[in-house]
Design a protein around this motif. Structure first.
Motif, PDB file in Angstrom:
ATOM      1  N   LEU A 150      57.067 -47.717  26.277  1.00 51.08           N
ATOM      2  CA  LEU A 150      56.083 -48.737  25.903  1.00 51.08           C
ATOM      3  C   LEU A 150      54.831 -48.106  25.301  1.00 51.08           C
ATOM      4  O   LEU A 150      54.307 -48.594  24.298  1.00 51.08           O
ATOM      5  N   VAL A 151      54.376 -47.015  25.893  1.00 51.38           N
ATOM      6  CA  VAL A 151      53.184 -46.328  25.384  1.00 51.38           C
ATOM      7  C   VAL A 151      53.459 -45.745  23.998  1.00 51.38           C
ATOM      8  O   VAL A 151      52.638 -45.864  23.087  1.00 51.38           O
ATOM      9  N   LYS A 152      54.615 -45.142  23.834  1.00 49.79           N
ATOM     10  CA  LYS A 152      54.986 -44.581  22.524  1.00 49.79           C
ATOM     11  C   LYS A 152      54.977 -45.676  21.451  1.00 49.79           C
ATOM     12  O   LYS A 152      54.410 -45.497  20.370  1.00 49.79           O
ATOM     13  N   GLU A 153      55.579 -46.820  21.755  1.00 46.85           N
ATOM     14  CA  GLU A 153      55.602 -47.944  20.807  1.00 46.85           C
ATOM     15  C   GLU A 153      54.194 -48.466  20.531  1.00 46.85           C
ATOM     16  O   GLU A 153      53.852 -48.768  19.390  1.00 46.85           O
ATOM     17  N   PHE A 154      53.376 -48.540  21.568  1.00 51.33           N
ATOM     18  CA  PHE A 154      52.009 -49.014  21.402  1.00 51.33           C
ATOM     19  C   PHE A 154      51.223 -48.085  20.476  1.00 51.33           C
ATOM     20  O   PHE A 154      50.536 -48.545  19.564  1.00 51.33           O
ATOM     21  N   ILE A 155      51.336 -46.795  20.699  1.00 49.94           N
ATOM     22  CA  ILE A 155      50.629 -45.823  19.861  1.00 49.94           C
ATOM     23  C   ILE A 155      51.091 -45.940  18.409  1.00 49.94           C
ATOM     24  O   ILE A 155      50.269 -45.967  17.490  1.00 49.94           O
ATOM     25  N   GLU A 156      52.395 -46.024  18.198  1.00 50.21           N
ATOM     26  CA  GLU A 156      52.920 -46.129  16.831  1.00 50.21           C
ATOM     27  C   GLU A 156      52.468 -47.417  16.150  1.00 50.21           C
ATOM     28  O   GLU A 156      52.149 -47.413  14.965  1.00 50.21           O
ATOM     29  N   ASN A 157      52.456 -48.528  16.879  1.00 55.58           N
ATOM     30  CA  ASN A 157      52.168 -49.832  16.282  1.00 55.58           C
ATOM     31  C   ASN A 157      50.679 -50.188  16.192  1.00 55.58           C
ATOM     32  O   ASN A 157      50.314 -50.982  15.338  1.00 55.58           O
ATOM     33  N   ILE A 159      47.724 -47.763  17.456  1.00 56.05           N
ATOM     34  CA  ILE A 159      46.742 -46.682  17.393  1.00 56.05           C
ATOM     35  C   ILE A 159      46.841 -45.935  16.062  1.00 56.05           C
ATOM     36  O   ILE A 159      45.846 -45.723  15.383  1.00 56.05           O
ATOM     37  N   LYS A 160      48.039 -45.557  15.666  1.00 50.50           N
ATOM     38  CA  LYS A 160      48.203 -44.801  14.412  1.00 50.50           C
ATOM     39  C   LYS A 160      47.808 -45.622  13.203  1.00 50.50           C
ATOM     40  O   LYS A 160      47.396 -45.077  12.195  1.00 50.50           O
ATOM     41  N   LYS A 161      47.913 -46.941  13.291  1.00 49.77           N
ATOM     42  CA  LYS A 161      47.552 -47.811  12.164  1.00 49.77           C
ATOM     43  C   LYS A 161      46.043 -47.994  12.021  1.00 49.77           C
ATOM     44  O   LYS A 161      45.572 -48.444  11.003  1.00 49.77           O
ATOM     45  N   LYS A 162      45.293 -47.649  13.080  1.00 51.50           N
ATOM     46  CA  LYS A 162      43.817 -47.768  13.014  1.00 51.50           C
ATOM     47  C   LYS A 162      43.309 -46.648  12.217  1.00 51.50           C
ATOM     48  O   LYS A 162      42.664 -46.029  11.841  1.00 51.50           O
TER      49      LYS A 162
END
Length: 162
Positions: A150-157, A159-162
């Motif tokens: 879940l954390v990996k998906e959250f970061i990809e979706n 955090i990295k897009k910010k």
């Protein structure tokens, strides 16, 4: 970056917040420790077996800590009370009611406290309050996937897009 992680007790917010802080290599802030350190407990609710906290005083302490730190993962079912200008993303953890009930029973919560928390989850209290405050809210369902995924998906979706 300031991320507050909120949700009904038992929905996985602490596991999510700790893993997110670990993966992003930024400071994790346990609001329960802040409440104790700054003596923000106003009284003890015997029926609910928990402390009553003035959300405004807590918010002021958290704002002060945010100004000093700049990058924080803030973990608490109260964290969404922070004004939106101090928070980049507000994560609301959710959980299937049957799974949540088992988690709360395992913690030894009373039937009344379990019912109250299940009602909070059913009525999506943390989500509604966070949206009402104007937060940029992201829902994370902890029912089926493991926290690391879940954390990996959250970061990809998000955090990295910010």
């Amino acid at each position: 970056m300031i991320v507050c992680v909120t949700g009904t007790p038992g929905t996985g917010k602490t596991k999510f917040a700790k893993e997110l802080a670990r993966k992003l290599k930024i400071k994790y802030l346990d609001v329960n420790k802040v409440i104790k350190k700054y003596k923000l407990e106003e009284e003890f609710d015997e029926q609910r077996k928990c402390c009553i906290v003035d959300e405004n005083k807590l918010s002021n302490v958290l704002k002060h800590l945010i100004k000093k730190e700049k990058n924080l993962i803030i973990d608490s079912h109260l964290s969404h009370y922070l004004p939106k200008k101090y928070v980049d993303i507000c994560v609301v953890t959710n959980c299937d009611i049957k799974i949540l009930k088992k988690r709360l029973e395992k913690r030894g919560y009373s039937k009344e406290k379990i019912r109250e928390n299940l009602d909070a989850e059913i009525f999506d209290v943390c989500y509604v309050e966070a949206k009402d405050i104007g937060h940029n809210v992201v829902r994370v369902d902890t029912s089926k996937k493991n926290i690391k995924k879940l954390v990996k998906e959250f970061i990809e979706n998000y955090i990295k897009k910010k």
